[in-house]
Design a protein around this motif. Structure first.
Motif, PDB file in Angstrom:
ATOM      1  N   LEU A   1       0.707  -1.015   0.078  1.00  0.00           N
ATOM      2  CA  LEU A   1       0.327  -0.114  -0.156  1.00  0.00           C
ATOM      3  C   LEU A   1       0.906   1.191  -0.107  1.00  0.00           C
ATOM      4  CD1 LEU A   1      -2.960  -1.095   2.634  1.00  0.00           C
ATOM      5  CD2 LEU A   1      -3.065  -0.759   0.008  1.00  0.00           C
ATOM      6  N   ASN A   2       2.040   1.186   0.610  1.00  0.00           N
ATOM      7  CA  ASN A   2       2.789   2.445   0.280  1.00  0.00           C
ATOM      8  C   ASN A   2       3.791   2.482  -0.568  1.00  0.00           C
ATOM      9  OD1 ASN A   2       4.702   0.391   1.544  1.00  0.00           O
ATOM     10  ND2 ASN A   2       5.202   1.237   3.354  1.00  0.00           N
ATOM     11  N   GLY A   3       3.450   1.502  -1.613  1.00  0.00           N
ATOM     12  CA  GLY A   3       4.403   1.553  -3.073  1.00  0.00           C
ATOM     13  C   GLY A   3       5.557   0.646  -2.981  1.00  0.00           C
TER      14      GLY A   3
ATOM     15  N   VAL B   1       0.668 -14.608   0.888  1.00  0.00           N
ATOM     16  CA  VAL B   1       0.595 -13.283   0.716  1.00  0.00           C
ATOM     17  C   VAL B   1      -1.014 -12.973   1.411  1.00  0.00           C
ATOM     18  CG1 VAL B   1      -0.256 -13.372  -1.629  1.00  0.00           C
ATOM     19  CG2 VAL B   1       0.696 -11.157  -0.532  1.00  0.00           C
ATOM     20  N   ASN B   2      -1.089 -11.637   1.945  1.00  0.00           N
ATOM     21  CA  ASN B   2      -2.386 -11.208   2.177  1.00  0.00           C
ATOM     22  C   ASN B   2      -2.628 -10.154   1.048  1.00  0.00           C
ATOM     23  OD1 ASN B   2      -4.649  -9.756   3.542  1.00  0.00           O
ATOM     24  ND2 ASN B   2      -3.361  -8.642   5.039  1.00  0.00           N
ATOM     25  N   ALA B   3      -3.652 -10.331   0.310  1.00  0.00           N
ATOM     26  CA  ALA B   3      -3.801  -9.676  -1.099  1.00  0.00           C
ATOM     27  C   ALA B   3      -4.503  -8.200  -0.491  1.00  0.00           C
ATOM     28  CB  ALA B   3      -4.800 -10.364  -1.746  1.00  0.00           C
ATOM     29  N   ASP B   4      -5.097  -8.109   0.648  1.00  0.00           N
ATOM     30  CA  ASP B   4      -5.705  -7.096   1.196  1.00  0.00           C
ATOM     31  C   ASP B   4      -4.626  -5.812   1.584  1.00  0.00           C
ATOM     32  OD1 ASP B   4      -8.024  -7.939   0.853  1.00  0.00           O
ATOM     33  OD2 ASP B   4      -8.436  -8.552   2.847  1.00  0.00           O
ATOM     34  N   SER B   5      -3.166  -6.290   1.559  1.00  0.00           N
ATOM     35  CA  SER B   5      -2.220  -5.412   1.903  1.00  0.00           C
ATOM     36  C   SER B   5      -1.547  -4.803   0.571  1.00  0.00           C
ATOM     37  CB  SER B   5      -1.155  -5.938   3.018  1.00  0.00           C
ATOM     38  OG  SER B   5      -0.230  -7.094   2.160  1.00  0.00           O
ATOM     39  N   LEU B   6      -2.304  -5.244  -0.504  1.00  0.00           N
ATOM     40  CA  LEU B   6      -1.484  -4.682  -1.747  1.00  0.00           C
ATOM     41  C   LEU B   6      -2.203  -3.870  -2.399  1.00  0.00           C
ATOM     42  CD1 LEU B   6      -0.532  -8.115  -3.315  1.00  0.00           C
ATOM     43  CD2 LEU B   6       0.855  -6.640  -1.702  1.00  0.00           C
ATOM     44  N   LEU B   7      -1.564  -2.883  -3.055  1.00  0.00           N
ATOM     45  CA  LEU B   7      -1.865  -1.708  -3.995  1.00  0.00           C
ATOM     46  C   LEU B   7      -2.660  -2.281  -5.002  1.00  0.00           C
ATOM     47  CD1 LEU B   7      -1.993   1.392  -4.045  1.00  0.00           C
ATOM     48  CD2 LEU B   7       0.055   1.360  -5.280  1.00  0.00           C
ATOM     49  N   ASN B   8      -2.119  -3.395  -5.790  1.00  0.00           N
ATOM     50  CA  ASN B   8      -2.579  -3.872  -6.740  1.00  0.00           C
ATOM     51  C   ASN B   8      -2.636  -5.515  -7.039  1.00  0.00           C
ATOM     52  OD1 ASN B   8       0.168  -4.037  -6.712  1.00  0.00           O
ATOM     53  ND2 ASN B   8       0.647  -3.437  -8.796  1.00  0.00           N
ATOM     54  N   PRO B   9      -3.222  -5.891  -6.062  1.00  0.00           N
ATOM     55  CA  PRO B   9      -3.626  -7.566  -5.879  1.00  0.00           C
ATOM     56  C   PRO B   9      -3.645  -8.161  -7.034  1.00  0.00           C
ATOM     57  CG  PRO B   9      -5.357  -6.454  -4.950  1.00  0.00           C
ATOM     58  CD  PRO B   9      -4.520  -5.313  -5.205  1.00  0.00           C
ATOM     59  N   GLU B  10      -4.249  -7.704  -8.126  1.00  0.00           N
ATOM     60  CA  GLU B  10      -4.466  -8.428  -9.506  1.00  0.00           C
ATOM     61  C   GLU B  10      -3.368  -8.879 -10.129  1.00  0.00           C
ATOM     62  OE1 GLU B  10      -5.359  -5.311  -8.958  1.00  0.00           O
ATOM     63  OE2 GLU B  10      -4.184  -3.894 -10.422  1.00  0.00           O
ATOM     64  N   THR B  11      -2.051  -8.115  -9.746  1.00  0.00           N
ATOM     65  CA  THR B  11      -0.762  -8.503 -10.331  1.00  0.00           C
ATOM     66  C   THR B  11      -0.238  -9.748  -9.973  1.00  0.00           C
ATOM     67  OG1 THR B  11       0.384  -7.333  -8.570  1.00  0.00           O
ATOM     68  CG2 THR B  11      -0.273  -6.060 -10.956  1.00  0.00           C
ATOM     69  N   LEU B  12      -0.939 -10.339  -8.776  1.00  0.00           N
ATOM     70  CA  LEU B  12      -0.229 -11.656  -8.388  1.00  0.00           C
ATOM     71  C   LEU B  12      -0.803 -13.022  -9.093  1.00  0.00           C
ATOM     72  CD1 LEU B  12      -1.480 -11.236  -4.571  1.00  0.00           C
ATOM     73  CD2 LEU B  12       0.928 -11.097  -5.444  1.00  0.00           C
ATOM     74  N   GLN B  13      -1.715 -12.835  -9.955  1.00  0.00           N
ATOM     75  CA  GLN B  13      -2.347 -13.691 -10.846  1.00  0.00           C
ATOM     76  C   GLN B  13      -1.073 -14.054 -11.657  1.00  0.00           C
ATOM     77  OE1 GLN B  13      -5.009 -15.542 -10.190  1.00  0.00           O
ATOM     78  NE2 GLN B  13      -4.538 -16.958 -11.951  1.00  0.00           N
ATOM     79  N   TYR B  14      -0.445 -13.448 -12.286  1.00  0.00           N
ATOM     80  CA  TYR B  14       0.636 -13.604 -13.128  1.00  0.00           C
ATOM     81  C   TYR B  14       1.384 -14.801 -12.603  1.00  0.00           C
ATOM     82  CZ  TYR B  14       4.815 -13.488 -16.208  1.00  0.00           C
ATOM     83  OH  TYR B  14       6.035 -13.538 -16.535  1.00  0.00           O
ATOM     84  N   PHE B  15       1.864 -14.382 -11.230  1.00  0.00           N
ATOM     85  CA  PHE B  15       3.096 -15.452 -10.665  1.00  0.00           C
ATOM     86  C   PHE B  15       2.348 -16.727 -10.312  1.00  0.00           C
ATOM     87  CE2 PHE B  15       6.453 -12.338 -10.589  1.00  0.00           C
ATOM     88  CZ  PHE B  15       5.569 -11.085 -10.708  1.00  0.00           C
ATOM     89  N   VAL B  16       1.157 -16.701  -9.946  1.00  0.00           N
ATOM     90  CA  VAL B  16       0.360 -17.792  -9.827  1.00  0.00           C
ATOM     91  C   VAL B  16       0.414 -18.837 -10.883  1.00  0.00           C
ATOM     92  CG1 VAL B  16      -1.798 -18.793  -8.892  1.00  0.00           C
ATOM     93  CG2 VAL B  16      -1.161 -16.939  -7.823  1.00  0.00           C
ATOM     94  N   GLU B  17       0.105 -18.242 -12.177  1.00  0.00           N
ATOM     95  CA  GLU B  17       0.004 -18.882 -13.214  1.00  0.00           C
ATOM     96  C   GLU B  17       1.418 -19.385 -13.589  1.00  0.00           C
ATOM     97  OE1 GLU B  17      -3.773 -16.809 -15.042  1.00  0.00           O
ATOM     98  OE2 GLU B  17      -2.104 -16.576 -15.989  1.00  0.00           O
ATOM     99  N   PHE B  18       2.592 -18.427 -13.372  1.00  0.00           N
ATOM    100  CA  PHE B  18       3.826 -18.911 -13.397  1.00  0.00           C
ATOM    101  C   PHE B  18       4.494 -19.992 -12.767  1.00  0.00           C
ATOM    102  CE2 PHE B  18       8.401 -18.266 -13.350  1.00  0.00           C
ATOM    103  CZ  PHE B  18       8.893 -17.872 -14.800  1.00  0.00           C
TER     104      PHE B  18
END
Length: 665
Positions: free
Chosen positions: A616-618, A638-655
């Motif tokens: 959240l603080n960049g 990871v706690n997705a709620d603590s992220l500014l852009n949680p949608e970016t995690l999906q790339y790494f899950v698929e990776f």
């Protein structure tokens, strides 16, 4: 003897003769005679060493006959970590404790490199060399507390320069010559050195690397630098155009020959050297350790943990940019002959260091887990190829040694060798867990917790657990813990580095599992430090190096263990809009990392991503992404709620789903 470990294969046991002649057994006999303590089992000795700090460390002081010019008032004072003070009032000198072991004609150092044949330096020769450098430093106006640095390899001259520095109370720091210019300047500029010892270049894998252009740039970036001593190493007569205030090593030796070596008494807590953190969260932190703390910690660690004796020949493959160099030099404190090797351990083939072991008749062979695994994969058979009858012990550190590595040592190196795996840190310049000549070796296990080191595995609630993976913590102080970080006047960076998770308890950043009997298994870093080929480097150093490429907007590098032998290190980059990740750009990225950081930290592959996950603080996140790529369930990683852009995690899950394919391509 310990009880057998469930499901772990017994590989080696010390003989009764080895136990009776071991340094630690002699110490327990001494404790009985002088302190009235009857301790038979190692684990009981360890418990006493961490439960009675004053009793244990005062015994270490007396047993090793530490020479102090003044009496100490208290063994340990100051309350809780990190405010602890050790042996206040004592004054001593590290170099004096080295040279009290002098036997004039005995070899102090045996060395070899890719561009130098094997040579021996006697104690008398080392003392003469050290005395000349010390006299030169004093003539140059260097006083106790001034900084002296080296951009030099693992050779005898570097050892002598360090000992000279210690003898006059100056503060030492070193970088290996394969470090890129930026990495060197980031370390040295903050400590403002007055004298630089450097080589003109070095050789690695048969290739010569000139370093004089780098030295010029280092001089330009270090306004505090007054003098530079050049050690001709690559060429006999290097061309010195463009350098300021320099002198050749041999000139110093001639100009100051036959000078007596004297020792400046300094307070126990006086700084000895500055090591560096890996730079994970910014520029590397200057970790300052004391003369007294290192003297007693290294005497304890090398004498009891590695069972070094004056007739041993002690080798550890290392560079001057790794704490193992400092620990190896500490072998001189025990009166041991130390062995130095500079060059690629796999050049011209993987037999090189094993041949070095045969030629020098070394007794203790220290190396990294990656070297053992590389020898195994190269089908080296030291048992058949080399005469290693003198070899009594093999020490391994740098990363956890896989079980197959244990098997290979006993199958292909020597059936009756003592194999001890050890793990510690630059932060204490010693080991937390390691070997004991009193204990058996089980497949895949580190034998014991080191004496005087209150190691525990903590769960998330801050409770000690056994037979569970937890955070490696140290609950009581050690003398070699940093006395401070350089330029950290308030101590805030120091406290935040180790004490921000568990109050008054040192959290080191490793995952560990400890058995009730004290043996352990290390599961790697719990932070973002990368350790490849014995060179520790933080991710921020790699990110910083990439800043010079304008088309790279952001980056994330992760080192992912794939199995017990291999890891995969991808680099994810965010590129400037409209820029493509071409082969040319990939080459530029790799060359930049190679030149400014280390050749060993060039990524396996480079991938383009649109955006990196941020807090959240960049701040970009690393450890959670590493957990995802290691297969930890998303919700636990990871706690997705603590992220500014949680949608970016999906790339790494698929990776992660295709990581084996990516690593194998």
């Amino acid at each position: 003897m310990q009880e057998a470990t469930i499901n772990k294969k017994l590989l080696w046991q010390p003989s009764e003769e080895m136990i009776s002649q071991s340094n630690v057994k002699k110490f327990t006999n001494w404790l009985k005679e002088t302190r009235g303590l009857e301790i038979e089992e190692y684990n009981d000795l360890w418990k006493w060493s961490v439960n009675d700090l004053e009793g244990f460390w005062s015994a270490i002081w007396d047993y090793f006959e530490i020479k102090s010019y003044t009496d100490y008032q208290e063994v340990v004072s100051g309350g809780k970590m990190p405010q602890v003070q050790w042996f206040q009032g004592a004054t001593l000198n590290y170099a004096e404790h080295v040279f009290r072991n002098e036997v004039e004609d005995k070899a102090a150092i045996i060395s070899q490199s890719e561009n130098r044949p094997k040579q021996e330096l006697t104690w008398a020769e080392l003392k003469k060399m050290t005395a000349a450098i010390a006299a030169y430093l004093k003539d140059a106006g260097i006083k106790p507390g001034d900084r002296v640095v080296a951009y030099a390899p693992n050779i005898p001259e570097t050892v002598a320069a360090f000992l000279a520095c210690a003898s006059i109370g100056a503060v030492w720091s070193s970088c290996a010559p394969e470090f890129g210019i930026k990495s060197v300047i980031d370390r040295f500029k903050q400590i403002e050195p007055k004298v630089l010892f450097t080589v003109d270049g070095y050789q690695y894998s048969g290739k010569k690397y000139d370093r004089l252009e780098s030295v010029k740039k280092i001089q330009q970036e270090l306004p505090s630098l007054q003098e530079t001593v050049i050690i001709p190493y690559l060429e006999d007569e290097p061309v010195m155009d463009g350098l300021n205030n320099w002198m050749f090593w041999d000139e110093v030796q001639i100009n100051y020959q036959d000078q007596p070596l004297t020792f400046e008494p300094v307070p126990f807590q006086h700084p000895l050297w500055i090591l560096y953190s890996s730079g994970t969260t910014g520029k590397p932190k200057g970790i300052v350790q004391s003369q007294g703390g290192i003297v007693i910690e290294h005497l304890k660690s090398l004498t009891f943990g590695m069972d070094l004796k004056p007739d041993d020949k002690f080798f550890w493959y290392t560079t001057t940019g790794w704490m193992m160099w400092n620990l190896q030099v500490g072998g001189l404190l025990a009166g041991t002959t130390i062995l130095l090797y500079d060059g690629n351990p796999g050049y011209p083939n993987h037999e090189t260091l094993w041949k070095f072991a045969e030629d020098t008749q070394l007794t203790v062979f220290g190396t990294s887990a990656s070297f053992i695994m590389a020898s195994m994969k190269a089908d080296v058979k030291p048992l058949e190829q080399f005469e290693l009858s003198q070899l009594k012990a093999i020490g391994v550190t740098g990363s956890p040694l896989p079980e197959s590595g244990f098997d290979w040592v006993y199958d292909q190196v020597k059936k009756d060798v003592w194999l001890y795996s050890t793990s510690g840190g630059t932060d204490v310049c010693s080991g937390f867990v390691g070997g004991s000549a009193l204990l058996p070796v089980y497949r895949g296990e580190i034998q014991a917790r080191s004496l005087g080191v209150a190691v525990q595995a903590y769960n998330d609630a801050g409770k000690a657990v056994y037979d569970e993976i937890g955070e490696l913590v140290v609950t009581e102080p050690m003398p070699s813990m940093p006395i401070y970080f350089w330029n950290d006047e308030t101590g805030e960076r120091y406290r935040n580095s180790y004490f921000d998770v568990f109050p008054d308890v040192w959290r080191h950043g490793d995952f560990i599992k400890i058995s009730p009997k004290g043996s352990s298994v290390i599961y790697g870093r719990s932070d973002a430090t990368i350790n490849r080929g014995g060179i520790r480097m933080g991710t921020s150093e790699i990110y910083s190096a990439l800043e010079v490429i304008p088309t790279v907007v952001d980056s994330l590098i992760i080192d992912i263990p794939l199995n017990e032998e291999n890891s995969f290190m991808p680099l994810f980059v965010v590129l400037k809009e409209g820029v493509e990740l071409t082969d040319e750009l990939k080459t530029s990225i790799n060359q930049t990392i190679r030149q400014n950081c280390s050749p060993r930290h060039v990524p396996n592959k480079i991938y383009e991503v649109k955006e990196l996950p941020k807090t959240l603080n960049g701040k970009k996140i690393e450890v959670p992404i590493k957990k995802i790529l290691m297969g930890v369930p998303f919700e636990q990683a990871v706690n997705a709620d603590s992220l500014l852009n949680p949608e970016t995690l999906q790339y790494f899950v698929e990776f992660r789903e295709n990581i084996e394919d990516e690593a194998g391509k």
